[in-house]
Design a protein around this motif. Sequence first.
Motif, PDB file in Angstrom:
ATOM      1  N   THR A 173      -9.613 -20.953  -3.209  1.00 39.42           N
ATOM      2  CA  THR A 173      -8.506 -20.997  -2.240  1.00 39.42           C
ATOM      3  C   THR A 173      -8.416 -22.155  -1.534  1.00 39.42           C
ATOM      4  OG1 THR A 173      -8.733 -18.591  -2.250  1.00 39.42           O
ATOM      5  CG2 THR A 173      -7.461 -19.571  -0.577  1.00 39.42           C
ATOM      6  N   VAL A 175      -7.455 -24.063   1.936  1.00 38.92           N
ATOM      7  CA  VAL A 175      -7.238 -23.728   3.263  1.00 38.92           C
ATOM      8  C   VAL A 175      -6.488 -24.850   3.970  1.00 38.92           C
ATOM      9  CG1 VAL A 175      -8.411 -22.993   5.365  1.00 38.92           C
ATOM     10  CG2 VAL A 175      -9.153 -22.143   3.352  1.00 38.92           C
ATOM     11  N   THR A 176      -5.508 -24.824   4.767  1.00 42.18           N
ATOM     12  CA  THR A 176      -4.675 -25.908   5.168  1.00 42.18           C
ATOM     13  C   THR A 176      -4.838 -25.817   6.553  1.00 42.18           C
ATOM     14  OG1 THR A 176      -2.921 -24.564   5.885  1.00 42.18           O
ATOM     15  CG2 THR A 176      -2.821 -25.397   3.544  1.00 42.18           C
ATOM     16  N   GLY A 179      -3.950 -23.352   8.861  1.00 45.00           N
ATOM     17  CA  GLY A 179      -4.702 -21.862   8.733  1.00 45.00           C
ATOM     18  C   GLY A 179      -4.041 -21.012   7.445  1.00 45.00           C
ATOM     19  N   ARG A 180      -3.072 -21.785   6.851  1.00 46.26           N
ATOM     20  CA  ARG A 180      -2.692 -20.974   5.361  1.00 46.26           C
ATOM     21  C   ARG A 180      -3.813 -21.068   4.414  1.00 46.26           C
ATOM     22  NH1 ARG A 180       2.262 -24.001   3.667  1.00 46.26           N
ATOM     23  NH2 ARG A 180       1.490 -25.851   4.858  1.00 46.26           N
ATOM     24  N   ARG A 181      -3.681 -20.205   3.543  1.00 48.08           N
ATOM     25  CA  ARG A 181      -4.455 -19.977   2.255  1.00 48.08           C
ATOM     26  C   ARG A 181      -3.730 -19.866   1.216  1.00 48.08           C
ATOM     27  NH1 ARG A 181      -9.517 -18.495   4.305  1.00 48.08           N
ATOM     28  NH2 ARG A 181     -10.203 -17.607   2.241  1.00 48.08           N
ATOM     29  N   VAL A 207      -4.589 -30.185   3.506  1.00 52.54           N
ATOM     30  CA  VAL A 207      -5.606 -29.366   3.000  1.00 52.54           C
ATOM     31  C   VAL A 207      -6.825 -29.873   3.610  1.00 52.54           C
ATOM     32  CG1 VAL A 207      -6.651 -28.391   1.036  1.00 52.54           C
ATOM     33  CG2 VAL A 207      -4.079 -28.726   1.105  1.00 52.54           C
ATOM     34  N   VAL A 211     -12.234 -23.225  -0.690  1.00 57.96           N
ATOM     35  CA  VAL A 211     -13.216 -22.168  -0.616  1.00 57.96           C
ATOM     36  C   VAL A 211     -13.538 -21.235  -1.949  1.00 57.96           C
ATOM     37  CG1 VAL A 211     -13.743 -19.798   0.765  1.00 57.96           C
ATOM     38  CG2 VAL A 211     -12.500 -21.713   1.956  1.00 57.96           C
ATOM     39  N   THR A 219     -17.911 -15.620   0.170  1.00 58.67           N
ATOM     40  CA  THR A 219     -18.097 -17.211   0.158  1.00 58.67           C
ATOM     41  C   THR A 219     -19.195 -17.818  -0.619  1.00 58.67           C
ATOM     42  OG1 THR A 219     -16.522 -17.562   1.924  1.00 58.67           O
ATOM     43  CG2 THR A 219     -17.633 -19.487   1.379  1.00 58.67           C
ATOM     44  N   LYS A 222     -18.092 -24.145  -0.115  1.00 59.96           N
ATOM     45  CA  LYS A 222     -16.831 -24.828   0.433  1.00 59.96           C
ATOM     46  C   LYS A 222     -17.086 -26.224   0.161  1.00 59.96           C
ATOM     47  CE  LYS A 222     -16.905 -21.817   4.868  1.00 59.96           C
ATOM     48  NZ  LYS A 222     -17.077 -21.735   6.197  1.00 59.96           N
TER      49      LYS A 222
END
Length: 225
Positions: A173, A175-176, A179-181, A207, A211, A219, A222
């Motif tokens: 995923t 992660v921007t 906070g967007r996924r 970005v 993750v 997780t 990262k």
Amino acid sequence: MMDVKEVFDSLARQEGPPSTANVNRAMAAGRALRRRRRAAVAATSAVGVAAAVLVAWPVHPWPERQNSVVAAVPTAPSPTVTITVAPRPVYKGFAELKKKYPPKGKIASVPPLLMWVSDGPRKGELFLCESGPNGGSCSGFPPLTKEFARIQGKLRGKAVWFGIAKDDVHGVTAVTKDGRRLPANLARDVGPGLGLWAIEYLSGTDVLRLVVSDAKGKTLQKIAV
């Protein structure tokens, strides 16, 4: 045929007149005989009709019942089911690249790419091949040891990253900054113990990291970008 009375009249002229009682008795006997003959004929006719019915009976058994059974169990029309299978995209140069670097395993559709693993020119070396809208390429990569996943490349002129992952990986995923996924497309068991992933996002998206997670969402790693 002469009647009984005529017989007695003839005998009377020849031999003398018989008694009245004998004539009446003879007439009564004649009438009884005729009744028995009519009864016998009627009985014979009834037996013939019954025999004809019995002979004809098996030819058409219970026509009304057959019709009622058919009518009572109507057959519903079978529903028509249409199954649509989306065709796998074929990009320019895909056939040539596949011929030069045959898949070691299966070809995975990982939008917006087609990806596979191939044997490299040196023993034990593996190549990652990708074919997409801008063409395709193959490049060698070192094996994953302590890492669970790795970025192997980025498409030219496109906001698309792609890479490899271990079979333990069930999710990659992005992660921007806000906070967007953004989940990547992931194909598992493509090569020997390897999965392949690709993620496409809008140009200009900030970005921060990728993750990497397992089947329970835990997780595993990262990756800073």
